[in-house]
Write a protein that holds these residues in place. Structure first.
Motif, PDB file in Angstrom:
ATOM      1  N   VAL A   6       0.881  -1.161   0.000  1.00  0.00           N
ATOM      2  CA  VAL A   6       0.000   0.000   0.000  1.00  0.00           C
ATOM      3  C   VAL A   6       0.919   1.212   0.000  1.00  0.00           C
ATOM      4  CG1 VAL A   6      -1.775   1.295   1.240  1.00  0.00           C
ATOM      5  CG2 VAL A   6      -1.832  -1.222   1.230  1.00  0.00           C
ATOM      6  N   MET A   7       0.867   1.986  -1.072  1.00  0.00           N
ATOM      7  CA  MET A   7       1.746   3.138  -1.258  1.00  0.00           C
ATOM      8  C   MET A   7       0.942   4.412  -0.962  1.00  0.00           C
ATOM      9  SD  MET A   7       4.289   1.273  -2.392  1.00  0.00           S
ATOM     10  CE  MET A   7       5.498   2.470  -2.917  1.00  0.00           C
ATOM     11  N   LEU A   8       1.250   5.082   0.143  1.00  0.00           N
ATOM     12  CA  LEU A   8       0.546   6.312   0.495  1.00  0.00           C
ATOM     13  C   LEU A   8       1.262   7.504  -0.124  1.00  0.00           C
ATOM     14  CD1 LEU A   8      -0.248   5.722   4.288  1.00  0.00           C
ATOM     15  CD2 LEU A   8      -1.657   5.177   2.295  1.00  0.00           C
ATOM     16  N   ILE A   9       0.502   8.280  -0.880  1.00  0.00           N
ATOM     17  CA  ILE A   9       1.045   9.490  -1.502  1.00  0.00           C
ATOM     18  C   ILE A   9       0.189  10.676  -1.078  1.00  0.00           C
ATOM     19  CG2 ILE A   9       1.925   8.185  -3.492  1.00  0.00           C
ATOM     20  CD1 ILE A   9      -0.411   9.602  -5.139  1.00  0.00           C
ATOM     21  N   GLY A  10       0.673  11.857  -1.377  1.00  0.00           N
ATOM     22  CA  GLY A  10      -0.075  13.074  -1.093  1.00  0.00           C
ATOM     23  C   GLY A  10       0.873  14.174  -0.669  1.00  0.00           C
ATOM     24  N   PHE A  11       0.321  15.349  -0.557  1.00  0.00           N
ATOM     25  CA  PHE A  11       1.094  16.515  -0.180  1.00  0.00           C
ATOM     26  C   PHE A  11       1.604  16.353   1.249  1.00  0.00           C
ATOM     27  CE2 PHE A  11       1.811  21.056   0.700  1.00  0.00           C
ATOM     28  CZ  PHE A  11       2.443  21.425  -0.471  1.00  0.00           C
ATOM     29  N   MET A  12       2.695  17.019   1.565  1.00  0.00           N
ATOM     30  CA  MET A  12       3.215  16.977   2.935  1.00  0.00           C
ATOM     31  C   MET A  12       2.122  17.444   3.892  1.00  0.00           C
ATOM     32  SD  MET A  12       5.843  20.198   2.676  1.00  0.00           S
ATOM     33  CE  MET A  12       6.142  20.197   0.927  1.00  0.00           C
ATOM     34  N   GLY A  13       2.071  16.795   5.035  1.00  0.00           N
ATOM     35  CA  GLY A  13       1.085  17.186   6.040  1.00  0.00           C
ATOM     36  C   GLY A  13      -0.288  16.561   5.864  1.00  0.00           C
ATOM     37  N   THR A  14      -0.443  15.656   4.907  1.00  0.00           N
ATOM     38  CA  THR A  14      -1.753  15.010   4.741  1.00  0.00           C
ATOM     39  C   THR A  14      -1.898  13.788   5.639  1.00  0.00           C
ATOM     40  OG1 THR A  14      -0.955  13.795   2.795  1.00  0.00           O
ATOM     41  CG2 THR A  14      -2.165  15.854   2.389  1.00  0.00           C
ATOM     42  N   GLY A  15      -0.817  13.385   6.310  1.00  0.00           N
ATOM     43  CA  GLY A  15      -0.896  12.308   7.285  1.00  0.00           C
ATOM     44  C   GLY A  15      -0.294  10.986   6.851  1.00  0.00           C
ATOM     45  N   LYS A  16       0.516  10.997   5.807  1.00  0.00           N
ATOM     46  CA  LYS A  16       1.045   9.746   5.255  1.00  0.00           C
ATOM     47  C   LYS A  16       1.816   8.923   6.294  1.00  0.00           C
ATOM     48  CE  LYS A  16       3.303  11.891   2.024  1.00  0.00           C
ATOM     49  NZ  LYS A  16       2.961  13.294   2.254  1.00  0.00           N
ATOM     50  N   THR A  17       2.722   9.550   7.015  1.00  0.00           N
ATOM     51  CA  THR A  17       3.548   8.822   7.980  1.00  0.00           C
ATOM     52  C   THR A  17       2.704   8.299   9.137  1.00  0.00           C
ATOM     53  OG1 THR A  17       5.517  10.080   7.400  1.00  0.00           O
ATOM     54  CG2 THR A  17       5.519   9.013   9.555  1.00  0.00           C
ATOM     55  N   THR A  18       1.873   9.126   9.695  1.00  0.00           N
ATOM     56  CA  THR A  18       1.040   8.729  10.829  1.00  0.00           C
ATOM     57  C   THR A  18       0.086   7.611  10.432  1.00  0.00           C
ATOM     58  OG1 THR A  18       1.162  10.998  11.651  1.00  0.00           O
ATOM     59  CG2 THR A  18      -0.551   9.604  12.582  1.00  0.00           C
ATOM     60  N   VAL A  19      -0.544   7.747   9.281  1.00  0.00           N
ATOM     61  CA  VAL A  19      -1.510   6.743   8.817  1.00  0.00           C
ATOM     62  C   VAL A  19      -0.796   5.440   8.453  1.00  0.00           C
ATOM     63  CG1 VAL A  19      -3.192   6.204   7.009  1.00  0.00           C
ATOM     64  CG2 VAL A  19      -3.216   8.454   8.112  1.00  0.00           C
ATOM     65  N   SER A  20       0.392   5.536   7.856  1.00  0.00           N
ATOM     66  CA  SER A  20       1.110   4.307   7.492  1.00  0.00           C
ATOM     67  C   SER A  20       1.466   3.508   8.746  1.00  0.00           C
ATOM     68  CB  SER A  20       2.357   4.602   6.657  1.00  0.00           C
ATOM     69  OG  SER A  20       3.340   5.280   7.404  1.00  0.00           O
ATOM     70  N   GLN A  21       1.852   4.189   9.804  1.00  0.00           N
ATOM     71  CA  GLN A  21       2.176   3.513  11.058  1.00  0.00           C
ATOM     72  C   GLN A  21       0.942   2.825  11.639  1.00  0.00           C
ATOM     73  OE1 GLN A  21       3.827   6.844  13.199  1.00  0.00           O
ATOM     74  NE2 GLN A  21       5.864   6.570  12.312  1.00  0.00           N
ATOM     75  N   LYS A  22      -0.194   3.496  11.580  1.00  0.00           N
ATOM     76  CA  LYS A  22      -1.444   2.938  12.105  1.00  0.00           C
ATOM     77  C   LYS A  22      -1.888   1.732  11.282  1.00  0.00           C
ATOM     78  CE  LYS A  22      -5.057   2.764  14.721  1.00  0.00           C
ATOM     79  NZ  LYS A  22      -4.901   1.761  15.779  1.00  0.00           N
ATOM     80  N   LEU A  23      -1.826   1.839   9.965  1.00  0.00           N
ATOM     81  CA  LEU A  23      -2.204   0.717   9.097  1.00  0.00           C
ATOM     82  C   LEU A  23      -1.316  -0.499   9.355  1.00  0.00           C
ATOM     83  CD1 LEU A  23      -2.878   2.514   5.704  1.00  0.00           C
ATOM     84  CD2 LEU A  23      -4.530   1.125   6.978  1.00  0.00           C
ATOM     85  N   ALA A  24      -0.024  -0.270   9.475  1.00  0.00           N
ATOM     86  CA  ALA A  24       0.911  -1.371   9.720  1.00  0.00           C
ATOM     87  C   ALA A  24       0.585  -2.061  11.049  1.00  0.00           C
ATOM     88  CB  ALA A  24       2.347  -0.858   9.717  1.00  0.00           C
ATOM     89  N   LEU A  25       0.303  -1.271  12.048  1.00  0.00           N
ATOM     90  CA  LEU A  25      -0.044  -1.809  13.366  1.00  0.00           C
ATOM     91  C   LEU A  25      -1.359  -2.594  13.304  1.00  0.00           C
ATOM     92  CD1 LEU A  25       0.966  -1.694  16.340  1.00  0.00           C
ATOM     93  CD2 LEU A  25      -0.530   0.278  16.638  1.00  0.00           C
ATOM     94  N   ASP A  26      -2.355  -2.027  12.644  1.00  0.00           N
ATOM     95  CA  ASP A  26      -3.672  -2.669  12.559  1.00  0.00           C
ATOM     96  C   ASP A  26      -3.629  -4.004  11.822  1.00  0.00           C
ATOM     97  OD1 ASP A  26      -4.789  -0.531  13.889  1.00  0.00           O
ATOM     98  OD2 ASP A  26      -5.888   0.265  12.158  1.00  0.00           O
ATOM     99  N   HIS A  27      -2.741  -4.130  10.839  1.00  0.00           N
ATOM    100  CA  HIS A  27      -2.758  -5.300   9.955  1.00  0.00           C
ATOM    101  C   HIS A  27      -1.508  -6.176  10.058  1.00  0.00           C
ATOM    102  CE1 HIS A  27      -6.477  -3.981   8.133  1.00  0.00           C
ATOM    103  NE2 HIS A  27      -5.959  -2.766   8.084  1.00  0.00           N
ATOM    104  N   GLY A  28      -0.629  -5.875  11.020  1.00  0.00           N
ATOM    105  CA  GLY A  28       0.573  -6.680  11.197  1.00  0.00           C
ATOM    106  C   GLY A  28       1.486  -6.652   9.980  1.00  0.00           C
ATOM    107  N   MET A  29       1.518  -5.500   9.322  1.00  0.00           N
ATOM    108  CA  MET A  29       2.357  -5.342   8.139  1.00  0.00           C
ATOM    109  C   MET A  29       3.573  -4.489   8.498  1.00  0.00           C
ATOM    110  SD  MET A  29      -0.715  -4.779   5.349  1.00  0.00           S
ATOM    111  CE  MET A  29       0.289  -4.831   3.857  1.00  0.00           C
TER     112      MET A  29
END
Length: 170
Positions: A6-29
């Motif tokens: 899952v490749m998260l893209i978007g402008f800086m400050g849209t939450g890519k890093t925070t959301v990627s950490q949450k997704l990884a935690l939620d799905h064991g990825m």
């Protein structure tokens, strides 16, 4: 979905890093923040890379790092805001991944990044007008390459992660 990234893209400050950490935690990825990967590999922070090599030099490094990352699957990858500006990078992302665009208003982005001095493109331009203009320049490209678009305004990290999970089938 773990046979892809899952490749998260978007402008800086849209939450890519925070959301990627949450997704990884939620799905064991495994979570990979591309900017952190670059910093670790180059032993230099992003601001210094921009200062020494310019944006083009940074983009070359970013492409090399993407090549390293995309051959593995089952990752949540937080990509830099400008990573999709190169066709080669988009091809790499799509090779083993689904591209998820995170969006936010310029006002939301400003609120999230206003106290952050590690964003070279905003240094000396930390205002809503500049952010709006840079977002406008990238908006069509972001939408053109995205497989999924998720608005992050007014949503919790969990709500955003749940929406992505549902849309990409995690």
């Amino acid at each position: 979905m773990k046979d892809k990234n899952v490749m998260l893209i978007g402008f800086m400050g849209t939450g890519k890093t925070t959301v990627s950490q949450k997704l990884a935690l939620d799905h064991g990825m495994h979570e990979i923040d591309l900017d952190s990967y670059i910093v670790d590999r180059e032993k230099m922070n992003i601001t210094d890379i921009f200062a020494e090599m310019g944006e083009e030099g940074f983009r070359d490094i970013e492409t090399d790092c993407l090549k390293d990352v995309v051959d593995r699957t089952g990752n949540i990858v937080s990509c830099g805001g400008g990573s999709v500006l190169r066709d080669e990078n988009v091809e790499l992302m799509k090779k083993n991944g689904v591209i998820v665009l995170l969006t936010a208003t310029p006002e939301t982005v400003f609120e999230r990044v206003k106290d952050d001095n590690t964003r070279p493109l905003l240094n000396g331009n930390m205002n809503i007008e500049f952010i709006t203009e840079l977002m406008r320049k990238r908006e069509d490209r972001y939408k053109e390459v995205a497989d999924v678009v998720v608005d992050t305004d007014g949503k919790s990290i969990q709500e955003i992660a749940d929406e992505i999970s549902q849309q990409v089938g995690l």
